[in-house]
Design a protein around this motif. Structure first.
Motif, PDB file in Angstrom:
ATOM      1  N   ASP A   1       0.852  -1.202   0.000  1.00  0.00           N
ATOM      2  CA  ASP A   1       0.000   0.000   0.000  1.00  0.00           C
ATOM      3  C   ASP A   1       0.879   1.241   0.000  1.00  0.00           C
ATOM      4  O   ASP A   1       1.162   1.835   1.038  1.00  0.00           O
ATOM      5  CB  ASP A   1      -0.913  -0.031   1.231  1.00  0.00           C
ATOM      6  CG  ASP A   1      -1.980   1.047   1.134  1.00  0.00           C
ATOM      7  OD1 ASP A   1      -2.037   1.696   0.097  1.00  0.00           O
ATOM      8  OD2 ASP A   1      -2.713   1.242   2.129  1.00  0.00           O
ATOM      9  N   LYS A   2       1.385   1.650  -1.196  1.00  0.00           N
ATOM     10  CA  LYS A   2       2.291   2.806  -1.334  1.00  0.00           C
ATOM     11  C   LYS A   2       1.696   3.877  -2.229  1.00  0.00           C
ATOM     12  O   LYS A   2       2.407   4.735  -2.732  1.00  0.00           O
ATOM     13  CB  LYS A   2       3.650   2.370  -1.877  1.00  0.00           C
ATOM     14  CG  LYS A   2       4.409   1.446  -0.927  1.00  0.00           C
ATOM     15  CD  LYS A   2       5.763   1.098  -1.486  1.00  0.00           C
ATOM     16  CE  LYS A   2       6.541   0.180  -0.533  1.00  0.00           C
ATOM     17  NZ  LYS A   2       7.873  -0.169  -1.067  1.00  0.00           N
ATOM     18  N   THR A   3       0.444   3.811  -2.474  1.00  0.00           N
ATOM     19  CA  THR A   3      -0.201   4.814  -3.318  1.00  0.00           C
ATOM     20  C   THR A   3      -0.419   6.092  -2.511  1.00  0.00           C
ATOM     21  O   THR A   3      -1.010   6.067  -1.429  1.00  0.00           O
ATOM     22  CB  THR A   3      -1.548   4.292  -3.827  1.00  0.00           C
ATOM     23  OG1 THR A   3      -1.338   3.038  -4.464  1.00  0.00           O
ATOM     24  CG2 THR A   3      -2.174   5.278  -4.803  1.00  0.00           C
ATOM     25  N   THR A   4       0.074   7.208  -3.036  1.00  0.00           N
ATOM     26  CA  THR A   4      -0.048   8.503  -2.352  1.00  0.00           C
ATOM     27  C   THR A   4      -0.718   9.511  -3.257  1.00  0.00           C
ATOM     28  O   THR A   4      -0.957   9.248  -4.448  1.00  0.00           O
ATOM     29  CB  THR A   4       1.343   9.023  -1.938  1.00  0.00           C
ATOM     30  OG1 THR A   4       2.133   9.196  -3.120  1.00  0.00           O
ATOM     31  CG2 THR A   4       2.044   8.040  -1.019  1.00  0.00           C
ATOM     32  N   ASP A   5      -0.965  10.670  -2.705  1.00  0.00           N
ATOM     33  CA  ASP A   5      -1.595  11.761  -3.476  1.00  0.00           C
ATOM     34  C   ASP A   5      -0.572  12.698  -4.097  1.00  0.00           C
ATOM     35  O   ASP A   5      -0.941  13.736  -4.662  1.00  0.00           O
ATOM     36  CB  ASP A   5      -2.534  12.557  -2.567  1.00  0.00           C
ATOM     37  CG  ASP A   5      -1.830  13.055  -1.325  1.00  0.00           C
ATOM     38  OD1 ASP A   5      -0.646  12.751  -1.153  1.00  0.00           O
ATOM     39  OD2 ASP A   5      -2.474  13.768  -0.511  1.00  0.00           O
ATOM     40  N   GLY A   6       0.737  12.405  -4.007  1.00  0.00           N
ATOM     41  CA  GLY A   6       1.780  13.227  -4.621  1.00  0.00           C
ATOM     42  C   GLY A   6       2.301  14.365  -3.751  1.00  0.00           C
ATOM     43  O   GLY A   6       3.221  15.085  -4.144  1.00  0.00           O
ATOM     44  N   ILE A   7       1.766  14.546  -2.546  1.00  0.00           N
ATOM     45  CA  ILE A   7       2.223  15.611  -1.644  1.00  0.00           C
ATOM     46  C   ILE A   7       3.135  14.989  -0.597  1.00  0.00           C
ATOM     47  O   ILE A   7       2.742  14.037   0.099  1.00  0.00           O
ATOM     48  CB  ILE A   7       1.027  16.301  -0.958  1.00  0.00           C
ATOM     49  CG1 ILE A   7       0.108  16.921  -2.016  1.00  0.00           C
ATOM     50  CG2 ILE A   7       1.522  17.365   0.027  1.00  0.00           C
ATOM     51  CD1 ILE A   7      -1.157  17.506  -1.445  1.00  0.00           C
ATOM     52  N   LEU A   8       4.396  15.500  -0.559  1.00  0.00           N
ATOM     53  CA  LEU A   8       5.361  14.957   0.391  1.00  0.00           C
ATOM     54  C   LEU A   8       5.020  15.407   1.806  1.00  0.00           C
ATOM     55  O   LEU A   8       4.707  16.578   2.041  1.00  0.00           O
ATOM     56  CB  LEU A   8       6.782  15.416   0.028  1.00  0.00           C
ATOM     57  CG  LEU A   8       7.296  14.948  -1.342  1.00  0.00           C
ATOM     58  CD1 LEU A   8       8.664  15.546  -1.620  1.00  0.00           C
ATOM     59  CD2 LEU A   8       7.357  13.425  -1.398  1.00  0.00           C
ATOM     60  N   PRO A   9       5.105  14.532   2.746  1.00  0.00           N
ATOM     61  CA  PRO A   9       4.809  14.939   4.133  1.00  0.00           C
ATOM     62  C   PRO A   9       5.935  15.792   4.701  1.00  0.00           C
ATOM     63  O   PRO A   9       7.107  15.638   4.330  1.00  0.00           O
ATOM     64  CB  PRO A   9       4.686  13.605   4.864  1.00  0.00           C
ATOM     65  CG  PRO A   9       5.504  12.664   4.064  1.00  0.00           C
ATOM     66  CD  PRO A   9       5.382  13.093   2.624  1.00  0.00           C
ATOM     67  N   VAL A  10       5.563  16.670   5.598  1.00  0.00           N
ATOM     68  CA  VAL A  10       6.551  17.556   6.245  1.00  0.00           C
ATOM     69  C   VAL A  10       7.245  16.791   7.373  1.00  0.00           C
ATOM     70  O   VAL A  10       6.583  16.177   8.218  1.00  0.00           O
ATOM     71  CB  VAL A  10       5.865  18.818   6.821  1.00  0.00           C
ATOM     72  CG1 VAL A  10       6.893  19.720   7.491  1.00  0.00           C
ATOM     73  CG2 VAL A  10       5.145  19.561   5.713  1.00  0.00           C
ATOM     74  N   LYS A  11       8.605  16.836   7.338  1.00  0.00           N
ATOM     75  CA  LYS A  11       9.369  16.136   8.373  1.00  0.00           C
ATOM     76  C   LYS A  11       9.408  16.983   9.640  1.00  0.00           C
ATOM     77  O   LYS A  11       9.728  18.169   9.600  1.00  0.00           O
ATOM     78  CB  LYS A  11      10.796  15.881   7.890  1.00  0.00           C
ATOM     79  CG  LYS A  11      10.874  14.910   6.731  1.00  0.00           C
ATOM     80  CD  LYS A  11      12.318  14.645   6.369  1.00  0.00           C
ATOM     81  CE  LYS A  11      12.409  13.634   5.222  1.00  0.00           C
ATOM     82  NZ  LYS A  11      13.819  13.360   4.851  1.00  0.00           N
ATOM     83  N   ARG A  12       9.111  16.377  10.714  1.00  0.00           N
ATOM     84  CA  ARG A  12       9.155  17.056  12.001  1.00  0.00           C
ATOM     85  C   ARG A  12      10.540  16.907  12.630  1.00  0.00           C
ATOM     86  O   ARG A  12      11.074  15.812  12.711  1.00  0.00           O
ATOM     87  CB  ARG A  12       8.106  16.472  12.951  1.00  0.00           C
ATOM     88  CG  ARG A  12       6.682  16.678  12.462  1.00  0.00           C
ATOM     89  CD  ARG A  12       5.697  16.110  13.475  1.00  0.00           C
ATOM     90  NE  ARG A  12       4.329  16.302  13.035  1.00  0.00           N
ATOM     91  CZ  ARG A  12       3.260  15.861  13.707  1.00  0.00           C
ATOM     92  NH1 ARG A  12       3.439  15.212  14.869  1.00  0.00           N
ATOM     93  NH2 ARG A  12       2.059  16.062  13.248  1.00  0.00           N
TER      94      ARG A  12
END
Length: 439
Positions: A108-119
């Motif tokens: 399950d590696k399907t994403t919406d193309g927006i990279l998450p912000v690293k905390r």
């Protein structure tokens, strides 16, 4: 056997239900309605008889928790008990659709193309930052701050701004801040030798908390001699004041005695000559008639006045010559004194430029009108000496020491604290120019 009968009438105490106020003395009556108090006491006695006061008992003694439930419900409602609840039926049903898995699947590696912000981890120190901190601790700084002196001068003349058309010529120009003359002058030291006094004088060996025996003994003897000398001067001043008062009282007594004797002698003379006045009343005194002076007498008076004028002129010339000689002598003495002072200053400057030490001899003439505050006695008695610095008691006042040091160095004059300063009284009035306007 006698028969007990109840009391006739109302057994309760007399009551007064209508009592609007109790402020006056007439309202202080004995027959007050206390039926509520008696009723409360009776209820309290009943509770005590039945097992104790309810308000004082704990909740566990008054209430119980029913955990098992009522056993008669199954007999009264058998249909509802056997059927069960609707929620239990819904939970008991089995669906053909499998349940949603809780664990995350690898495909399950399907994403919406927006990279998450690293905390960023706030409790973590990177290796780069750790290396930089170690270098700073060792003294190796990457960037050093250069200290540059300020180039701004408070007393410098400001640059003239270019004149614009908006500025009006007839308005007065702003006055420039003038530099005070005393800013360039050196402070006048209060030392008798004229040398500048150090800001922080170096103490001698006797000022130590654990001094040597010889240093401490010398300083103790010196301070003792100062105290004895001050006490001797105080006693001498008191004795001189006493002698002065006695002399004034003696002279006043002598003046009163002389005045009394003069009054007595005047009274005796009047009484003694009282009998002779009547005998001499008939005598007549002939007045001498004035006459004109002769030419010889006039010449004699003229020669005498001329002699007096010549003698007065000779005495004035003699005094003038003596003053001129005295002025020359004073000028020579002043020149010799200045030469000696210049030599002394050269010798003092060669010896040491700054007066060091706590016991500096001060000059008599001081700055300002107020007297210089006395220095606190910095001496510990022999039984108060401590061999350890930890057991030493802090004494003195650093603020007072700094203030007196600035006064002695001539940085400032002695001042007196004025708690209440007189304020200027202002009077608010309305101008009368409104009379010039008419509607």
């Amino acid at each position: 056997m006698p028969v007990l009968k109840p009391l006739s009438g109302n057994p309760d105490a007399p009551q007064q239900h209508k009592q609007p106020s109790r402020k006056g003395k007439k309202a202080w009556r004995k027959n007050i309605d206390i039926s509520e108090v008696q009723q409360g006491l009776e209820e309290l006695n009943e509770q005590i008889i039945k097992g104790g006061v309810i308000a004082e008992k704990a909740s566990s003694e008054l209430f119980t928790l029913d955990v098992a439930g009522d056993s008669e419900l199954t007999k009264r409602f058998p249909k509802h008990i056997k059927k069960g609840l609707k929620a239990d039926e819904i939970i008991a049903q089995r669906s053909a659709v499998p349940a949603v898995p809780i664990r995350k699947r690898g495909g399950d590696k399907t994403t919406d193309g927006i990279l998450p912000v690293k905390r960023q981890r706030t409790t973590y120190v990177t290796h780069k930052e750790l290396a930089r901190i170690k270098k700073v601790a060792d003294g190796h700084h990457e960037q050093t701050v250069e200290v540059v002196d300020a180039e701004y001068d408070v007393w410098a003349e400001p640059e003239e701004e270019p004149k614009t058309e908006e500025q009006v010529e007839f308005l007065p120009k702003a006055k420039k801040i003038q530099k005070p003359k005393t800013l360039e002058q050196e402070p006048i030291s209060l030392a008798a030798s004229g040398k500048p006094i150090a800001a922080v004088p170096k103490p001698k060996g006797g000022h130590s908390y654990n001094p040597a025996f010889n240093d401490y003994q010398d300083r103790l003897i010196e301070e003792s001699e100062k105290v004895v000398e001050a006490e001797r001067k105080r006693l001498e001043a008191l004795e001189a004041e006493r002698i002065k008062l006695e002399a004034a009282a003696r002279s006043a007594a002598e003046a009163e005695a002389a005045e009394a004797r003069a009054d007595l002698s005047e009274w005796e003379d009047d009484s003694a000559w009282e009998g002779f006045e009547s005998a001499g009343e008939d005598l007549s005194v002939k007045a001498k008639r004035p006459r004109r002076k002769t030419q010889a007498e006039r010449n004699r008076v003229k020669r005498r006045k001329e002699e007096e004028r010549r003698a007065k002129h000779e005495a004035a010339m003699k005094r003038k010559n003596a003053q001129e000689e005295r002025i020359k002598q004073i000028a020579l003495e002043v020149a010799e004194r200045e030469r000696q002072m210049a030599l002394a200053k050269v010798e003092m400057s060669d010896a040491s430029d700054v007066e060091d030490g706590d016991d500096v001899e001060l000059r008599r003439r001081q700055l300002g009108k107020l007297k210089l505050p006395e220095k606190d006695l910095e001496l510990v008695l022999p039984d108060e000496l401590q061999d350890s610095l930890r057991r030493l008691k802090p004494e003195g006042n650093l603020l007072k020491d700094r203030y007196r040091n600035m006064l002695v160095r001539g940085k400032m004059e002695a001042r007196r604290h004025i708690p209440f300063k007189k304020q200027a009284r202002t009077k608010v009035t309305e101008k009368w120019t409104f009379k010039d306007f008419r509607i």
